[in-house]
Write a protein that holds these residues in place. Structure first.
Motif, PDB file in Angstrom:
ATOM      1  N   CYS A 384       0.590  -0.936   0.231  1.00  0.00           N
ATOM      2  CA  CYS A 384      -0.283  -0.143   0.233  1.00  0.00           C
ATOM      3  C   CYS A 384       1.136   1.052  -0.137  1.00  0.00           C
ATOM      4  O   CYS A 384       0.518   1.836  -0.924  1.00  0.00           O
ATOM      5  N   LEU A 385       1.928   1.188   0.845  1.00  0.00           N
ATOM      6  CA  LEU A 385       2.763   2.425   0.836  1.00  0.00           C
ATOM      7  C   LEU A 385       3.560   2.711  -0.567  1.00  0.00           C
ATOM      8  O   LEU A 385       4.219   3.625  -0.787  1.00  0.00           O
ATOM      9  N   ASP A 386       4.290   1.541  -1.434  1.00  0.00           N
ATOM     10  CA  ASP A 386       5.004   1.693  -1.993  1.00  0.00           C
ATOM     11  C   ASP A 386       4.804   1.831  -3.233  1.00  0.00           C
ATOM     12  O   ASP A 386       5.164   1.898  -4.530  1.00  0.00           O
ATOM     13  N   ASN A 387       3.099   2.030  -3.299  1.00  0.00           N
ATOM     14  CA  ASN A 387       2.544   1.603  -4.674  1.00  0.00           C
ATOM     15  C   ASN A 387       1.472   2.560  -4.679  1.00  0.00           C
ATOM     16  O   ASN A 387       0.243   2.394  -4.425  1.00  0.00           O
ATOM     17  N   GLU A 389       0.324   4.345  -6.525  1.00  0.00           N
ATOM     18  CA  GLU A 389      -1.167   5.316  -7.466  1.00  0.00           C
ATOM     19  C   GLU A 389      -2.097   3.803  -7.537  1.00  0.00           C
ATOM     20  O   GLU A 389      -1.868   2.971  -8.472  1.00  0.00           O
ATOM     21  N   ARG A 390      -3.654   3.960  -7.467  1.00  0.00           N
ATOM     22  CA  ARG A 390      -4.077   3.278  -6.507  1.00  0.00           C
ATOM     23  C   ARG A 390      -5.261   2.905  -7.661  1.00  0.00           C
ATOM     24  O   ARG A 390      -5.787   3.955  -8.680  1.00  0.00           O
ATOM     25  N   PRO A 391      -5.885   1.392  -8.127  1.00  0.00           N
ATOM     26  CA  PRO A 391      -6.994   1.951  -9.030  1.00  0.00           C
ATOM     27  C   PRO A 391      -8.140   2.585  -8.462  1.00  0.00           C
ATOM     28  O   PRO A 391      -8.071   2.531  -7.332  1.00  0.00           O
ATOM     29  N   GLU A 413      -6.741 -14.482  -6.017  1.00  0.00           N
ATOM     30  CA  GLU A 413      -6.309 -14.133  -4.657  1.00  0.00           C
ATOM     31  C   GLU A 413      -5.479 -12.987  -4.042  1.00  0.00           C
ATOM     32  O   GLU A 413      -5.619 -12.460  -3.132  1.00  0.00           O
ATOM     33  N   VAL A 414      -4.353 -13.131  -5.344  1.00  0.00           N
ATOM     34  CA  VAL A 414      -3.766 -11.567  -5.560  1.00  0.00           C
ATOM     35  C   VAL A 414      -4.360 -10.651  -5.729  1.00  0.00           C
ATOM     36  O   VAL A 414      -3.922  -9.370  -4.796  1.00  0.00           O
ATOM     37  N   GLY A 415      -4.910 -10.583  -6.474  1.00  0.00           N
ATOM     38  CA  GLY A 415      -6.380  -8.779  -6.898  1.00  0.00           C
ATOM     39  C   GLY A 415      -6.373  -8.445  -5.128  1.00  0.00           C
ATOM     40  O   GLY A 415      -6.570  -7.284  -5.226  1.00  0.00           O
ATOM     41  N   ALA A 416      -7.413  -9.323  -4.487  1.00  0.00           N
ATOM     42  CA  ALA A 416      -7.712  -8.957  -3.577  1.00  0.00           C
ATOM     43  C   ALA A 416      -6.504  -8.091  -2.111  1.00  0.00           C
ATOM     44  O   ALA A 416      -7.107  -6.745  -1.857  1.00  0.00           O
ATOM     45  N   ARG A 417      -5.882  -8.094  -2.714  1.00  0.00           N
ATOM     46  CA  ARG A 417      -4.397  -6.838  -1.920  1.00  0.00           C
ATOM     47  C   ARG A 417      -4.851  -5.612  -2.872  1.00  0.00           C
ATOM     48  O   ARG A 417      -4.631  -4.900  -1.527  1.00  0.00           O
ATOM     49  N   ALA A 418      -4.994  -5.499  -3.868  1.00  0.00           N
ATOM     50  CA  ALA A 418      -5.776  -4.053  -4.200  1.00  0.00           C
ATOM     51  C   ALA A 418      -6.741  -3.451  -3.364  1.00  0.00           C
ATOM     52  O   ALA A 418      -6.224  -2.027  -3.182  1.00  0.00           O
ATOM     53  N   ALA A 419      -7.509  -4.136  -3.290  1.00  0.00           N
ATOM     54  CA  ALA A 419      -8.815  -3.362  -2.682  1.00  0.00           C
ATOM     55  C   ALA A 419      -8.615  -2.838  -0.849  1.00  0.00           C
ATOM     56  O   ALA A 419      -9.586  -2.364  -0.579  1.00  0.00           O
ATOM     57  N   SER A 422      -7.455   0.169  -0.665  1.00  0.00           N
ATOM     58  CA  SER A 422      -8.588   1.001  -0.962  1.00  0.00           C
ATOM     59  C   SER A 422      -8.621   2.749   0.024  1.00  0.00           C
ATOM     60  O   SER A 422      -8.430   3.932  -0.212  1.00  0.00           O
ATOM     61  N   ASP A 423      -8.765   2.807   1.382  1.00  0.00           N
ATOM     62  CA  ASP A 423      -8.908   3.085   2.598  1.00  0.00           C
ATOM     63  C   ASP A 423      -6.925   3.429   3.139  1.00  0.00           C
ATOM     64  O   ASP A 423      -7.349   4.308   4.151  1.00  0.00           O
ATOM     65  N   TRP A 424      -5.935   3.727   2.575  1.00  0.00           N
ATOM     66  CA  TRP A 424      -4.746   3.480   3.220  1.00  0.00           C
ATOM     67  C   TRP A 424      -4.295   4.971   2.807  1.00  0.00           C
ATOM     68  O   TRP A 424      -4.720   6.068   1.949  1.00  0.00           O
ATOM     69  N   PRO A 425      -3.457   6.022   3.480  1.00  0.00           N
ATOM     70  CA  PRO A 425      -3.594   6.880   2.665  1.00  0.00           C
ATOM     71  C   PRO A 425      -2.374   6.904   2.062  1.00  0.00           C
ATOM     72  O   PRO A 425      -1.939   6.044   1.615  1.00  0.00           O
ATOM     73  N   VAL A 426      -2.934   8.275   1.063  1.00  0.00           N
ATOM     74  CA  VAL A 426      -2.190   8.391  -0.633  1.00  0.00           C
ATOM     75  C   VAL A 426      -0.546   9.136   0.196  1.00  0.00           C
ATOM     76  O   VAL A 426      -0.446  10.353   0.930  1.00  0.00           O
TER      77      VAL A 426
END
Length: 511
Positions: A384-387, A389-391, A413-419, A422-426
């Motif tokens: 989350c912190l090193d990426n 640019e999120r969908p 299963e891997v894609g769930a990490r993208a979700a 969502s609410d992490w600091p940018v």
């Protein structure tokens, strides 16, 4: 297994600890690197000169004694047996550790980070060390073990592996636990659109915030780069060969960006994608996992690696990811851990995870309980912190569906990490501007569950684009998330690069 080192916890105890930390913290950042002695002058357009006026060749034209200008670990530096590394050490290799304080707000809380020094008769402390930033997306012990094998395979440079600050995080840092929410997202029929999923993801973000307080964003690659600078200052390493493993390569690259005069050569082992685009990162992981599964199945059938345990047929496996249960998602998750080979503590534990995966893929049930792990929390912080640019939220269902379609076993299963991000600091995407120094990038070619299908090729392109001089790939034909430590060919390739970076050429090592 919960880590003894995990420091940040949720609840009132954590609040008290964090208050004490913040009361004694120092300003973010680190002390400047030592300035005594002539730095390496690097010019992108021509030769530079050292502090004594002597010419220093441009990158790609290393002098015969190029390593003579590199810093050595001082005799006064005190190393002792590593308190938390208990894996067997290869014959002829010595493993010792030295504690050091992390940088910024994490300094002064009473728990140090560790740097592990690997030496042998030929790779002794009279020589300059290869400094390796261990990736937060893998076990520190696994990275140390892989470099210990490389020294045993003939590398004649001592290796100093630096522990990442994510070691202070553990399964109990976030409440609810990361894997519980991740498995729920992967199994939910409505995916990220589900109110249940949205509530769980929001609760996870709040839990991770509560568990780390004002320091949540300090666990990114920039924070680890600051720790590298603290260690360099402590040891007087003014000029070094620097590298990183996995996501640790990003931290090493940020250190090189901030302190270009301190880096004479760069080495990345199995680097995870650069650039900060979350969708690219999870897509690479899904592709690497799918490839590694096919390679493992072929190897396991040939060697009967699981004895009489049933294995699925074919070289690829089509699991109906639209009907996953949370237990199914957990089995796939730990199966990826086994395939990566760097997030499990022992070979026997890895075999247990393979049995869980095999049971899932054959439609059976395993009597083994899916183990808890600190690695999921550490991977989430890194992801989350090193990426940043999120969908967009409304695009996430499409991302999961696309990944599930392209990579049928692991995509969802891997894609769930993208979700989960969502609410992490940018945070702001870091700018990489490496000095134009010789660079070597290693990686597997049969699938890396953490870095993708060809981390050596993709990493070479990314590092060259960031300013490195002609990054050279060194490939290993097996699968997994580490190339170093896989045999003599890789060790010889690393040795040849360090002997004379100018003569390094692309090399392919067989599995």
């Amino acid at each position: 297994m919960a880590s003894k080192r995990a420091f940040f916890r949720t609840g009132s105890a954590a609040a008290g600890v964090l208050a004490a930390v913040l009361a004694t913290s120092v300003a973010a950042g680190c002390a400047p690197l030592p300035t005594a002695g002539p730095p390496l002058a690097v010019s992108r357009n021509g030769a530079g000169s050292g502090g004594d006026g002597t010419a220093i060749p441009t990158p790609g034209e290393a002098p015969k004694s190029w390593s003579d200008s590199l810093s050595r670990i001082p005799d006064s530096a005190s190393f002792s047996p590593c308190p938390e590394l208990d894996s067997p050490v290869p014959d002829g290799v010595t493993r010792e550790c030295m504690p050091f304080d992390p940088a910024g707000q994490l300094a002064g809380h009473g728990q140090p980070l560790y740097a592990a020094l690997l030496t042998s008769d030929s790779a002794n402390r009279s020589k300059p060390p290869l400094v390796i930033s261990s990736g937060p997306d893998r076990l520190f012990s696994a990275v140390v073990d892989s470099w210990a094998r490389t020294v045993a395979d003939g590398l004649s440079w001592p290796v100093l592996v630096v522990e990442p600050r994510t070691q202070f995080l553990g399964r109990k840092t976030c409440d609810p636990a990361v894997e519980e929410v991740s498995d729920t997202v992967a199994a939910e029929d409505d995916g990220p659109d589900s109110p249940t999923v949205r509530d769980s993801v929001a609760a996870l973000a709040r839990g991770c915030q509560d568990g780390t307080g004002d320091m949540q964003t300090d666990f990114d690659a920039s924070g680890h780069a600051d720790d590298l600078a603290s260690l360099a200052t402590k040891l007087g390493l003014e000029h070094m060969a620097l590298g990183g493993t996995g996501a640790g390569a990003s931290a090493a690259a940020l250190f090189a960006t901030a302190h270009p005069e301190a880096v004479a050569a760069f080495l990345a082992d199995s680097p995870t994608p650069f650039g900060g685009k979350l969708e690219d990162t999870v897509s690479a992981r899904a592709e690497g996992s799918q490839m590694a599964l096919a390679a493992w199945l072929a190897d396991c059938r040939a060697s009967r690696c699981l004895g009489d345990t049933a294995l699925p047929g074919g070289s690829s496996v089509d699991v109906n990811t639209e009907e996953l249960s949370a237990r199914d998602a957990a089995a796939l998750r730990v199966g990826r851990d086994a395939l990566s080979g760097v997030t499990t503590a022992s070979p026997s534990e890895r075999t247990d995870l393979y049995r869980i995966l095999a049971g899932e893929l054959t439609g059976g049930s395993s009597s083994s309980t899916v183990p808890a792990s600190d690695a999921n929390t550490r991977e989430l912080f890194t992801t989350c912190l090193d990426n940043p640019e999120r969908p967009a939220a409304d695009a996430l269902p499409g991302v999961l569906d696309d990944l599930g379609s392209r990579f049928p076993t692991f995509g969802r299963e891997v894609g769930a990490r993208a979700a989960l991000c969502s609410d992490w600091p940018v945070v702001q995407s870091p700018d990489y501007a490496l000095p134009a120094v010789p660079t070597l990038v290693t990686g597997t070619t049969a699938g890396d569950p953490l870095a993708g299908s060809d981390p050596a090729g993709a990493g070479s392109a990314a590092l060259t684009a960031a300013g490195a001089a002609s990054a050279i790939p060194l490939r290993y034909g097996g699968y997994g998330s580490v190339a170093v430590g896989t045999g003599r060919c890789i060790a010889d390739g690393v040795q040849a690069f360090l002997d004379d970076p100018a003569k390094a050429t692309p090399t392919a090592c067989p599995a």
